[in-house]
Design a protein around this motif. Structure first.
Motif, mmCIF file in Angstrom:
data_model
loop_
_atom_site.group_PDB
_atom_site.id
_atom_site.type_symbol
_atom_site.label_atom_id
_atom_site.label_comp_id
_atom_site.label_asym_id
_atom_site.label_seq_id
_atom_site.Cartn_x
_atom_site.Cartn_y
_atom_site.Cartn_z
ATOM 1 N N GLN A 161 -9.634 -1.604 -11.644
ATOM 2 C CA GLN A 161 -10.576 -0.802 -10.868
ATOM 3 C C GLN A 161 -9.908 -0.215 -9.624
ATOM 4 O O GLN A 161 -8.823 -0.653 -9.213
ATOM 5 C CB GLN A 161 -11.807 -1.644 -10.492
ATOM 6 N N SER A 162 -10.567 0.764 -9.042
ATOM 7 C CA SER A 162 -10.028 1.452 -7.879
ATOM 8 C C SER A 162 -9.886 0.501 -6.690
ATOM 9 O O SER A 162 -10.763 -0.315 -6.438
ATOM 10 C CB SER A 162 -10.966 2.607 -7.516
ATOM 11 N N GLY A 163 -8.779 0.595 -5.995
ATOM 12 C CA GLY A 163 -8.594 -0.145 -4.756
ATOM 13 C C GLY A 163 -8.045 -1.552 -4.894
ATOM 14 O O GLY A 163 -7.885 -2.259 -3.901
ATOM 15 N N VAL A 164 -7.745 -1.983 -6.120
ATOM 16 C CA VAL A 164 -7.259 -3.358 -6.293
ATOM 17 C C VAL A 164 -5.785 -3.511 -5.910
ATOM 18 O O VAL A 164 -5.285 -4.628 -5.793
ATOM 19 C CB VAL A 164 -7.460 -3.882 -7.740
ATOM 20 N N GLY A 165 -5.096 -2.373 -5.734
ATOM 21 C CA GLY A 165 -3.700 -2.462 -5.304
ATOM 22 C C GLY A 165 -2.690 -2.128 -6.394
ATOM 23 O O GLY A 165 -1.541 -2.559 -6.321
ATOM 24 N N LYS A 166 -3.097 -1.332 -7.374
ATOM 25 C CA LYS A 166 -2.176 -0.974 -8.461
ATOM 26 C C LYS A 166 -0.989 -0.164 -7.925
ATOM 27 O O LYS A 166 0.165 -0.481 -8.211
ATOM 28 C CB LYS A 166 -2.910 -0.147 -9.533
ATOM 29 N N SER A 167 -1.303 0.886 -7.157
ATOM 30 C CA SER A 167 -0.220 1.739 -6.647
ATOM 31 C C SER A 167 0.682 0.968 -5.696
ATOM 32 O O SER A 167 1.903 1.144 -5.697
ATOM 33 C CB SER A 167 -0.797 2.962 -5.934
ATOM 34 N N THR A 168 0.064 0.103 -4.893
ATOM 35 C CA THR A 168 0.845 -0.711 -3.958
ATOM 36 C C THR A 168 1.853 -1.565 -4.720
ATOM 37 O O THR A 168 3.035 -1.630 -4.376
ATOM 38 C CB THR A 168 -0.105 -1.625 -3.151
ATOM 39 N N LYS A 169 1.376 -2.203 -5.779
ATOM 40 C CA LYS A 169 2.243 -3.077 -6.569
ATOM 41 C C LYS A 169 3.317 -2.263 -7.281
ATOM 42 O O LYS A 169 4.483 -2.663 -7.339
ATOM 43 C CB LYS A 169 1.377 -3.835 -7.583
ATOM 44 N N THR A 204 -4.365 -9.692 -7.181
ATOM 45 C CA THR A 204 -3.743 -9.206 -5.945
ATOM 46 C C THR A 204 -4.553 -9.649 -4.721
ATOM 47 O O THR A 204 -5.647 -10.197 -4.857
ATOM 48 C CB THR A 204 -3.682 -7.668 -5.936
ATOM 49 N N LYS A 205 -3.999 -9.367 -3.555
ATOM 50 C CA LYS A 205 -4.658 -9.591 -2.258
ATOM 51 C C LYS A 205 -4.997 -11.060 -2.006
ATOM 52 O O LYS A 205 -6.008 -11.367 -1.358
ATOM 53 C CB LYS A 205 -5.929 -8.727 -2.136
ATOM 54 N N THR A 206 -4.155 -11.950 -2.504
ATOM 55 C CA THR A 206 -4.414 -13.377 -2.293
ATOM 56 C C THR A 206 -4.351 -13.732 -0.805
ATOM 57 O O THR A 206 -4.849 -14.777 -0.399
ATOM 58 C CB THR A 206 -3.387 -14.237 -3.052
ATOM 59 N N ASP A 207 -3.758 -12.844 0.007
ATOM 60 C CA ASP A 207 -3.688 -13.103 1.458
ATOM 61 C C ASP A 207 -5.003 -12.812 2.159
ATOM 62 O O ASP A 207 -5.205 -13.216 3.300
ATOM 63 C CB ASP A 207 -2.587 -12.231 2.072
ATOM 64 N N LEU A 208 -5.911 -12.121 1.495
ATOM 65 C CA LEU A 208 -7.118 -11.650 2.184
ATOM 66 C C LEU A 208 -8.267 -12.660 2.211
ATOM 67 O O LEU A 208 -9.255 -12.436 2.883
ATOM 68 C CB LEU A 208 -7.614 -10.336 1.568
ATOM 69 N N ALA A 209 -8.153 -13.750 1.489
ATOM 70 C CA ALA A 209 -9.229 -14.748 1.500
ATOM 71 C C ALA A 209 -8.759 -15.989 2.256
ATOM 72 O O ALA A 209 -7.560 -16.223 2.393
ATOM 73 C CB ALA A 209 -9.603 -15.115 0.071
ATOM 74 N N ASP A 232 -0.673 -12.674 -6.508
ATOM 75 C CA ASP A 232 0.278 -12.270 -5.474
ATOM 76 C C ASP A 232 -0.459 -11.563 -4.342
ATOM 77 O O ASP A 232 -1.539 -11.018 -4.538
ATOM 78 C CB ASP A 232 1.311 -11.325 -6.111
ATOM 79 N N GLY A 233 0.109 -11.598 -3.158
ATOM 80 C CA GLY A 233 -0.499 -10.904 -2.022
ATOM 81 C C GLY A 233 0.539 -10.574 -0.979
ATOM 82 O O GLY A 233 1.730 -10.794 -1.190
ATOM 83 N N PHE A 234 0.077 -10.040 0.144
ATOM 84 C CA PHE A 234 0.986 -9.726 1.252
ATOM 85 C C PHE A 234 1.266 -11.012 2.018
ATOM 86 O O PHE A 234 0.727 -11.225 3.095
ATOM 87 C CB PHE A 234 0.339 -8.719 2.209
ATOM 88 N N ASP A 235 2.080 -11.879 1.482
ATOM 89 C CA ASP A 235 2.323 -13.142 2.178
ATOM 90 C C ASP A 235 3.816 -13.429 2.304
ATOM 91 O O ASP A 235 4.220 -14.520 2.697
ATOM 92 C CB ASP A 235 1.621 -14.297 1.454
HETATM 93 N N1 GTP Z 1 -3.952 -7.403 2.305
HETATM 94 C C1 GTP Z 1 -3.553 -6.830 1.173
HETATM 95 N N2 GTP Z 1 -3.821 -5.526 0.961
HETATM 96 C C2 GTP Z 1 -3.408 -4.959 -0.184
HETATM 97 C C3 GTP Z 1 -2.711 -5.696 -1.184
HETATM 98 N N3 GTP Z 1 -2.439 -4.855 -2.211
HETATM 99 C C4 GTP Z 1 -2.950 -3.658 -1.863
HETATM 100 N N4 GTP Z 1 -3.536 -3.710 -0.650
HETATM 101 C C5 GTP Z 1 -4.226 -2.619 0.054
HETATM 102 O O1 GTP Z 1 -5.364 -2.233 -0.718
HETATM 103 C C6 GTP Z 1 -5.609 -0.825 -0.588
HETATM 104 C C7 GTP Z 1 -5.719 -0.181 -1.957
HETATM 105 O O2 GTP Z 1 -4.454 -0.275 -2.607
HETATM 106 P P1 GTP Z 1 -3.971 0.772 -3.707
HETATM 107 O O3 GTP Z 1 -2.613 0.357 -4.128
HETATM 108 O O4 GTP Z 1 -4.159 2.154 -3.239
HETATM 109 O O5 GTP Z 1 -5.021 0.478 -4.867
HETATM 110 P P2 GTP Z 1 -5.144 1.193 -6.302
HETATM 111 O O6 GTP Z 1 -5.551 0.145 -7.254
HETATM 112 O O7 GTP Z 1 -3.906 1.938 -6.621
HETATM 113 O O8 GTP Z 1 -6.357 2.169 -6.039
HETATM 114 P P3 GTP Z 1 -6.760 3.556 -6.780
HETATM 115 O O9 GTP Z 1 -5.638 4.517 -6.527
HETATM 116 O O10 GTP Z 1 -8.049 3.942 -6.113
HETATM 117 O O11 GTP Z 1 -6.956 3.231 -8.234
HETATM 118 C C8 GTP Z 1 -4.461 -0.279 0.253
HETATM 119 O O12 GTP Z 1 -4.920 -0.143 1.573
HETATM 120 C C9 GTP Z 1 -3.389 -1.361 0.162
HETATM 121 O O13 GTP Z 1 -2.571 -1.418 1.311
HETATM 122 C C10 GTP Z 1 -2.447 -7.090 -0.935
HETATM 123 O O14 GTP Z 1 -1.869 -7.818 -1.756
HETATM 124 N N5 GTP Z 1 -2.894 -7.604 0.255
#
Ligand code: GTP
Ligand code: ZN
Length: 300
Positions: free
Chosen positions: A173-181, A116-121, A147-150
């Motif tokens: 791991q926490s914060g990688v974007g699981k819930s977002t996806k 995830t987050k391929t847009d951030l680099a 994939d990323g926010f692109d």
């Molecule tokens: N720029 C960017 N930000 C992203 C992307 N995916 C997720 N984020 C951001 O990353 C942060 C963490 O995303 P979450 O979906 O909460 O991550 P998680 O893996 O569910 O985290 P935990 O609930 O702690 O396990 C949020 O601020 C999202 O908006 C992405 O592809 N690109």
């Protein structure tokens, strides 16, 4: 008797679902099942009948044998585990990916890698990091998506094709974007299936049961991600179990001097950088210590 899958269980009531022929209905458990220790989970396959109760029209008569059961998220019969890793923020924890691959192999689950987050680099950085991850798992048999926010959905479409027909959960791991996806994918799923969007409940901070969302065309996605940390010792994974988690090693089966070689670099071991990425081999040897130290002295 008809069969279906439990997609949700709340307060002794279970939502049953079947893709083909299409079916959805609410059921309770036959009394005899309630006396068993077995607690039905989302993902359980069940046999059911009509209950003749208009409020809860079905009754579960039997829970069919499970192929596996996971604790976090609590779900039975997982087919696929989506190992989610972000390109940056946080930086990839390949140890966790390795552990999750082993966990999956031990439980007859197919691991899939989702970056995830391929847009951030920066473009350059992204290429370097993606190439590194790809190289690490090139011989592991792991399917990989990035994939990323692109604004480009082609990779997610490819991912959805890959998981269709399977019961799938997200890990990482926490914060990688699981819930977002999940929000993104389940949003699509809910639109496709016409389900009510407020059923989804993502982002709620209360502990609750895992719910499976049917995917159009087959399969289910668990709404609760899990496995953000994993210790192989706690899971009682043996050195043999660990080894089975490395598709790379199959190439040297029977080639090492000892049949039960642990590939820890001893004399006569045929494992080399030619069959497995050197960093992944290095991590394997550290994980080997983890499994050995989790064993009772007599078993080591
Ligand atoms: N720029 C960017 N930000 C992203 C992307 N995916 C997720 N984020 C951001 O990353 C942060 C963490 O995303 P979450 O979906 O909460 O991550 P998680 O893996 O569910 O985290 P935990 O609930 O702690 O396990 C949020 O601020 C999202 O908006 C992405 O592809 N690109
Ligand atoms: Zn060996």
């Amino acid at each position: 008797m008809a069969e279906a899958v439990i997609t949700r269980g709340v307060g002794g009531h279970y939502t049953l679902h079947r893709h083909d022929p299409p079916f959805e209905g609410l059921a309770y458990l036959r009394g005899i099942l309630r006396q068993d220790d077995l607690r039905p989970l989302a993902g359980d396959r069940v046999r059911f009948e009509s209950s003749h109760d208009p409020d809860i029209p079905y009754v579960v008569e039997a829970v069919l044998p499970r192929k596996n059961v996971s604790q976090r998220p609590a779900v039975a019969n997982l087919d696929m585990l989506v190992l989610t890793v972000s390109i940056v923020q946080p930086k990839p924890d390949l140890f966790l990916i390795d552990r999750l691959i082993v966990y999956a192999a031990e439980n007859d689950i197919i691991p899939v890698l989702l970056v995830t987050k391929t847009d951030l680099a920066t473009t350059k950085n992204r290429q370097v990091i993606l190439a590194d991850i790809t190289a690490n798992y090139a011989r592991s048999g792991l399917a990989m998506f990035a994939d990323g926010f692109d604004g480009d959905d082609s990779e997610l479409d490819r991912f959805m094709e890959h998981i269709r027909g399977k019961t799938v959960a997200f890990a990482g791991q926490s914060g990688v974007g699981k819930s977002t996806k999940l929000n993104r994918l389940l949003g699509d799923v809910i639109n496709e299936t016409g389900a009510v969007s407020d059923k989804i409940g993502l982002g709620r901070h209360t502990t609750r049961e895992t719910q499976l969302f049917p995917v159009a065309g087959g399969g289910y996605i668990a709404d609760t991600p899990g496995f953000s940390v994993l210790n192989l010792g706690d899971l009682a994974i043996t050195p043999e179990g660990l080894r089975r988690g490395y598709a790379e090693f199959r190439e040297v089966e029977g080639v090492c001097r000892f049949l039960d070689c642990r590939h820890d670099g001893d004399m006569g071991c045929a494992v080399s950088d030619a069959i497995i990425h050197p960093e992944r081999l290095d991590r394997y040897r550290k994980l080997l210590q983890e499994t050995v130290s989790g064993m009772k002295p007599g078993e080591r």
